[in-house]
Write a protein that holds these residues in place. Structure first.
Motif, PDB file in Angstrom:
ATOM      1  N   THR A 152      -1.687  -0.650  -4.170  1.00  9.35           N
ATOM      2  CA  THR A 152      -1.174  -0.017  -5.385  1.00  9.35           C
ATOM      3  C   THR A 152      -1.886  -0.485  -6.655  1.00  9.35           C
ATOM      4  O   THR A 152      -1.838   0.212  -7.670  1.00  9.35           O
ATOM      5  CB  THR A 152       0.342  -0.244  -5.515  1.00  9.35           C
ATOM      6  OG1 THR A 152       0.622  -1.652  -5.458  1.00  9.35           O
ATOM      7  CG2 THR A 152       1.087   0.466  -4.403  1.00  9.35           C
ATOM      8  N   ILE A 183      -4.660   2.106  -7.618  1.00 13.36           N
ATOM      9  CA  ILE A 183      -4.191   3.482  -7.765  1.00 13.36           C
ATOM     10  C   ILE A 183      -3.974   3.782  -9.239  1.00 13.36           C
ATOM     11  O   ILE A 183      -3.368   2.985  -9.961  1.00 13.36           O
ATOM     12  CB  ILE A 183      -2.867   3.702  -7.000  1.00 13.36           C
ATOM     13  CG1 ILE A 183      -3.088   3.610  -5.491  1.00 13.36           C
ATOM     14  CG2 ILE A 183      -2.259   5.066  -7.347  1.00 13.36           C
ATOM     15  CD1 ILE A 183      -1.816   3.757  -4.674  1.00 13.36           C
ATOM     16  N   VAL A 231      -3.691   2.773   0.569  1.00 11.49           N
ATOM     17  CA  VAL A 231      -4.435   2.128  -0.505  1.00 11.49           C
ATOM     18  C   VAL A 231      -3.533   1.188  -1.289  1.00 11.49           C
ATOM     19  O   VAL A 231      -2.361   1.489  -1.532  1.00 11.49           O
ATOM     20  CB  VAL A 231      -5.077   3.187  -1.430  1.00 11.49           C
ATOM     21  CG1 VAL A 231      -4.044   4.110  -2.020  1.00 11.49           C
ATOM     22  CG2 VAL A 231      -5.930   2.550  -2.505  1.00 11.49           C
ATOM     23  N   THR A 266      -7.563   7.100  -6.331  1.00  5.31           N
ATOM     24  CA  THR A 266      -7.556   5.853  -5.570  1.00  5.31           C
ATOM     25  C   THR A 266      -8.960   5.305  -5.370  1.00  5.31           C
ATOM     26  O   THR A 266      -9.946   6.050  -5.323  1.00  5.31           O
ATOM     27  CB  THR A 266      -6.912   6.065  -4.181  1.00  5.31           C
ATOM     28  OG1 THR A 266      -7.784   6.882  -3.371  1.00  5.31           O
ATOM     29  CG2 THR A 266      -5.558   6.751  -4.305  1.00  5.31           C
ATOM     30  N   GLN A 314       0.822  -1.199   0.000  1.00  5.54           N
ATOM     31  CA  GLN A 314       0.000   0.000   0.000  1.00  5.54           C
ATOM     32  C   GLN A 314       0.864   1.260   0.000  1.00  5.54           C
ATOM     33  O   GLN A 314       1.927   1.307   0.633  1.00  5.54           O
ATOM     34  CB  GLN A 314      -0.912   0.042   1.224  1.00  5.54           C
ATOM     35  CG  GLN A 314      -1.979  -1.039   1.254  1.00  5.54           C
ATOM     36  CD  GLN A 314      -2.832  -0.951   2.498  1.00  5.54           C
ATOM     37  OE1 GLN A 314      -2.331  -0.742   3.601  1.00  5.54           O
ATOM     38  NE2 GLN A 314      -4.147  -1.097   2.323  1.00  5.54           N
TER      39      GLN A 314
END
Length: 309
Positions: free
Chosen positions: A97, A100, A95, A82, A28
Motif C-alpha cells: 500500500t 499505491i 501491491v 501502482t 498489500q
C-alpha cells in the motif's frame, strides 16, 4: 489469471498465458489491472534477467478489488496507480500500500499508468538536486519517458530547463512545448554551468555534464542508456578549481520511501492535464511484442501503454 509471461521462445521474449492469482500479504491490496506502461530499463534488462514463466512489470493502473488486511491503503473500488519490482503485467496485482497512489474516478488509467517509474523517478531526482526555482537544470536523455516528465516538472518548479537530445532539430519543438527553454545536442554544448543535472544517459555524457556543474551543483545519475562506464579526467574532483562542493549521486527509485503520496500527486496532475504523459504507443496487451521491439530499437520517444482487453 491471464498474464504476460517471460518466454524466450516467443517474439520479444513474452507470451500471453495463465499464471496463478497472487495472494496478497497483510500490507498489500489486490488490484485488477486495466493498463500498464513499459519502461526501457525493464524490457532491456528485466526480461533478460527474469526466468521463464515469470510475470514482469513495474507500472500498472487499475481498481482495488481487495483492500489490505492491515487496514492500510485504499478501499475496494478505488482507482489506483501502482509500482513494484515485478507482477504488473497481469490481470491481478498484489501491491504494497505504500506503493499505491489514489486516482480520480474520471482519470484515463492508460495515461495514469505512465506515472510510477517515469514520473516518480523524475520527481525524486529533482528533489535530490534541491530547490530549483531560478536554477539552471539540465535533463539528458530528455526524449525518454523519465526525461519528458523531468522537463515538465523542472519547468513547473521554476527552473531554467535545458533539454539534451541526440537530435535537437527533430525533438526540439516537442521538448520546448513541454517546457524546455533550450534544447541542445549534449552537455558539451552548454554555454554556461548548470546547477543541477538529471542524467538518463551515463557514459561520457555523464562525465561531460559533471564537468559543467556550477559550484554546489548536483548530478543525479538516474539512467544508463549507453551501457557504458564513466571515465573522469584527472582533476575532475579537485576542489580548488573554482567549483567546489559538486556532487554526483546514484539513484534507485524503490529505495525511496513513502512513494504513495508522490504517485497520487503526479496522477492528479496527469488527470488534470497539467502534466502530459507523452504516450508514443498505445494498444492491447496482445501487441506487447510490437511495443517492446519499438522501445528496444529506440523508435519510441515517450511512453508505451498496453491496455488489458
Amino acid at each position: 489469471m491471464r498474464a504476460l509471461l517471460v518466454d524466450r521462445s516467443a517474439p520479444a521474449g513474452l507470451r500471453l498465458g495463465e499464471a496463478p492469482d497472487p495472494s496478497p500479504a497483510a500490507h498489500q491490496a489486490l488490484v485488477r489491472v486495466s493498463a500498464i506502461s513499459l519502461n526501457f530499463g525493464e524490457v532491456r534488462h528485466g526480461l533478460e534477467n527474469a526466468p521463464d514463466g515469470a510475470v514482469p512489470g513495474w507500472d500498472a493502473a487499475g481498481v482495488v478489488i481487495q483492500a489490505a488486511a492491515d487496514g492500510s491503503g485504499p478501499a475496494v473500488g478505488t482507482k489506483v496507480v501502482t509500482l513494484g519490482i515485478d507482477g504488473a503485467w497481469a490481470e491481478l496485482r498484489a501491491v504494497a500500500t505504500d506503493l499505491i497512489g489514489v486516482v480520480s474516478d474520471d482519470a484515463d488509467l492508460g495515461a495514469i499508468s505512465t506515472v510510477p517509474v517515469a514520473g516518480t523517478s523524475a520527481l525524486r531526482a529533482l528533489h535530490r538536486i534541491g530547490p530549483i526555482l531560478g536554477k539552471r537544470v539540465l535533463i539528458t536523455g530528455a526524449t525518454g519517458g523519465v526525461g519528458r516528465y523531468a522537463v515538465q516538472l523542472a519547468r513547473l518548479g521554476g527552473a531554467r530547463v535545458i533539454a539534451s537530445t541526440g537530435d535537437p532539430d527533430a525533438h526540439g519543438p516537442s521538448l520546448r512545448a513541454l517546457g524546455a527553454h533550450e534544447v541542445i545536442a549534449g552537455p558539451s554544448a552548454l554555454g554556461e554551468p548548470v546547477d543541477g543535472v538529471v542524467d538518463m544517459v551515463g557514459g561520457s555524457q555523464l562525465v561531460d555534464a559533471y564537468v559543467r556543474l556550477a559550484e554546489r551543483g548536483t548530478l543525479v545519475a538516474v539512467g544508463h542508456a549507453t551501457d557504458q562506464g564513466e571515465a573522469f579526467p584527472y582533476g575532475a574532483f579537485f576542489g580548488d578549481q573554482g567549483r567546489h562542493d559538486r556532487t554526483v549521486t546514484t539513484f534507485f527509485l524503490l529505495a525511496c520511501h513513502d512513494l504513495g503520496p508522490d504517485l497520487t500527486r503526479l496522477a492528479n496532475l496527469v488527470a488534470a492535464g497539467e502534466l502530459d504523459p507523452q504516450i508514443a504507443w498505445r494498444g492491447g496487451w496482445d501487441k506487447a511484442a510490437e511495443a517492446v521491439d519499438a522501445l528496444l530499437e529506440r523508435r519510441l520517444h515517450g511512453k508505451a501503454v498496453l491496455e488489458l482487453t
